[in-house]
Design a protein around this motif. Structure first.
Motif, short mmCIF file in Angstrom:
data_model
loop_
_atom_site.label_atom_id
_atom_site.label_comp_id
_atom_site.label_asym_id
_atom_site.label_seq_id
_atom_site.Cartn_x
_atom_site.Cartn_y
_atom_site.Cartn_z
N LEU A 1 -18.95 13.64 -12.45
CA LEU A 1 -17.96 14.56 -11.87
C LEU A 1 -18.57 15.94 -11.65
N TYR A 2 -19.34 16.39 -12.61
CA TYR A 2 -19.98 17.70 -12.49
C TYR A 2 -20.96 17.72 -11.32
N LEU A 3 -21.82 16.72 -11.25
CA LEU A 3 -22.90 16.72 -10.25
C LEU A 3 -22.38 16.65 -8.82
N PHE A 4 -21.21 16.04 -8.62
CA PHE A 4 -20.67 15.92 -7.27
C PHE A 4 -19.54 16.88 -6.96
N SER A 5 -19.18 17.71 -7.92
CA SER A 5 -18.11 18.69 -7.70
C SER A 5 -18.71 20.04 -7.35
N PRO A 6 -17.89 20.95 -6.82
CA PRO A 6 -18.36 22.30 -6.52
C PRO A 6 -18.90 23.05 -7.74
N GLN A 7 -18.58 22.59 -8.95
CA GLN A 7 -19.08 23.25 -10.15
C GLN A 7 -20.61 23.28 -10.22
N SER A 8 -21.25 22.28 -9.61
CA SER A 8 -22.71 22.20 -9.71
C SER A 8 -23.42 22.87 -8.54
N ILE A 9 -22.67 23.51 -7.64
CA ILE A 9 -23.31 24.23 -6.53
C ILE A 9 -24.24 25.31 -7.10
N GLY A 10 -25.46 25.33 -6.62
CA GLY A 10 -26.45 26.27 -7.12
C GLY A 10 -27.37 25.67 -8.18
N GLY B 1 -23.15 2.19 -11.20
CA GLY B 1 -22.72 2.52 -9.85
C GLY B 1 -21.23 2.29 -9.66
N GLY B 2 -20.73 1.20 -10.19
CA GLY B 2 -19.30 0.92 -10.10
C GLY B 2 -18.47 1.90 -10.90
N THR B 3 -18.96 2.27 -12.07
CA THR B 3 -18.27 3.26 -12.91
C THR B 3 -18.16 4.59 -12.19
N ALA B 4 -19.25 5.02 -11.58
CA ALA B 4 -19.25 6.28 -10.83
C ALA B 4 -18.32 6.21 -9.63
N ALA B 5 -18.37 5.09 -8.91
CA ALA B 5 -17.54 4.92 -7.72
C ALA B 5 -16.05 5.04 -8.06
N LEU B 6 -15.64 4.37 -9.12
CA LEU B 6 -14.23 4.40 -9.50
C LEU B 6 -13.81 5.79 -9.96
N ALA B 7 -14.66 6.45 -10.73
CA ALA B 7 -14.33 7.78 -11.24
C ALA B 7 -14.23 8.81 -10.12
N LEU B 8 -15.17 8.77 -9.20
CA LEU B 8 -15.18 9.74 -8.10
C LEU B 8 -14.04 9.47 -7.12
N ALA B 9 -13.73 8.19 -6.90
CA ALA B 9 -12.62 7.83 -6.02
C ALA B 9 -11.29 8.33 -6.59
N LYS B 10 -11.13 8.24 -7.90
CA LYS B 10 -9.90 8.70 -8.53
C LYS B 10 -9.69 10.20 -8.34
N ARG B 11 -10.77 10.93 -8.09
CA ARG B 11 -10.66 12.38 -7.84
C ARG B 11 -10.50 12.66 -6.36
N GLY B 12 -10.31 11.62 -5.55
CA GLY B 12 -10.01 11.83 -4.14
C GLY B 12 -11.15 11.62 -3.19
N ALA B 13 -12.34 11.26 -3.69
CA ALA B 13 -13.49 11.08 -2.81
C ALA B 13 -13.38 9.81 -1.99
N GLN B 14 -13.90 9.89 -0.78
CA GLN B 14 -14.01 8.71 0.07
C GLN B 14 -15.37 8.08 -0.21
N ILE B 15 -15.37 6.94 -0.87
CA ILE B 15 -16.60 6.32 -1.36
C ILE B 15 -17.11 5.27 -0.38
N ILE B 16 -18.42 5.33 -0.12
CA ILE B 16 -19.09 4.29 0.65
C ILE B 16 -19.84 3.43 -0.34
N LEU B 17 -19.38 2.21 -0.52
CA LEU B 17 -19.94 1.30 -1.52
C LEU B 17 -21.08 0.51 -0.91
N LEU B 18 -22.28 0.69 -1.43
CA LEU B 18 -23.45 0.00 -0.88
C LEU B 18 -24.08 -0.87 -1.96
N ASP B 19 -24.25 -2.14 -1.66
CA ASP B 19 -24.86 -3.09 -2.58
C ASP B 19 -25.22 -4.33 -1.79
N LYS B 20 -26.12 -5.14 -2.31
CA LYS B 20 -26.48 -6.38 -1.61
C LYS B 20 -25.52 -7.52 -1.92
#
Length: 242
Positions: A220-229, A18-37
């Protein structure tokens, strides 16, 4: 592959994947909502994102296993007030107590594991669907496990929950496919050198495993426009190439 102005919620954001994904997606400009206990874990990944000059993430401490339905709705309301919509939802939080024979599986461990790995996926997705539908296109990603994708002895509640959550994701993908706005896919990280893998297989030689950063292209693929469809699919990070 810019994700600027994309708002993405990640469960288990304080954990390894989860942390790996958060950092990678944030670096591409995403606004990340970090949820954890775990607040200390949230603060650690928050600081790591800030250090890259990525958009400032939001921290939302939340216990997926113990939260009430009211608290789930409060979470959705908070996100709507801040962002107005949601572009992505990554179910990365995972509970693994131990590999245990069904005959002696503890009932508390059973219930806790199913709450985190299955029930929370259902509840969180349901309350966030209205926000995902407000986006032009949105992506839901459910994390499974290559080890328990088929029934295995001693996989216990963890194995049951992962098999069930894949079926849930496929059913949801079918239900949402006609509208064409929300895609739902399953990510198989494969064996990687992660905290969960270390817990599940403590005697394994970890330096022979891929590192967590090697599955970033799949995120990156799953959350980018590349995976639309693309929806209702299983994406195996071990064989995926951008």
């Amino acid at each position: 592959m810019s994700l600027t102005k994309h708002s993405i919620l990640i469960t288990g954001a304080g954990g390894g994947l989860g942390g790996t994904a958060a950092l990678a997606l944030a670096k591409r400009g995403a606004q990340i909502i970090l949820l954890d206990k775990s607040i200390p874990k949230l603060e650690k990944i928050y600081d790591a994102i800030i250090a890259t000059n990525a958009p400032t993430p939001a921290i939302y401490p939340f216990d997926l296993a113990g939260a009430t339905e009211v608290q789930y709705h409060e979470l959705a309301n908070t996100i709507e007030e801040k962002y107005g919509h949601l572009d992505g939802l990554l179910h990365s939080a995972t509970e693994l107590d131990a590999f245990t024979p069904m005959s002696i599986h503890g009932t508390m461990a059973w219930g806790h594991t199913l709450n985190v790995n299955l029930n929370a996926v259902f509840l969180l997705t349901q309350v966030l669907l209205p926000l995902l539908q407000k986006a032009e296109h949105a992506s839901i990603v459910v994390t499974s496990d290559s080890f328990v994708r088929e029934a295995r002895a001693y996989a216990g509640a963890y194995g049951v929950s992962k098999i069930a959550v894949e079926s849930y994701a496929k059913i949801l993908a079918e239900e949402l496919s006609d509208a064409g706005k929300i895609r739902v896919n399953i990510l198989i990280p494969g064996p990687v050198n992660s905290p969960l893998r270390n817990k599940a297989f403590p005697a394994e030689v970890k330096n022979k495993l891929p590192e967590m950063v090697e599955i970033i292209p799949a995120y990156l693929y799953l959350f980018s426009p590349q995976s639309i469809g693309t929806t209702g699919q299983i994406v195996d990070a071990r064989t995926f190439k951008l």
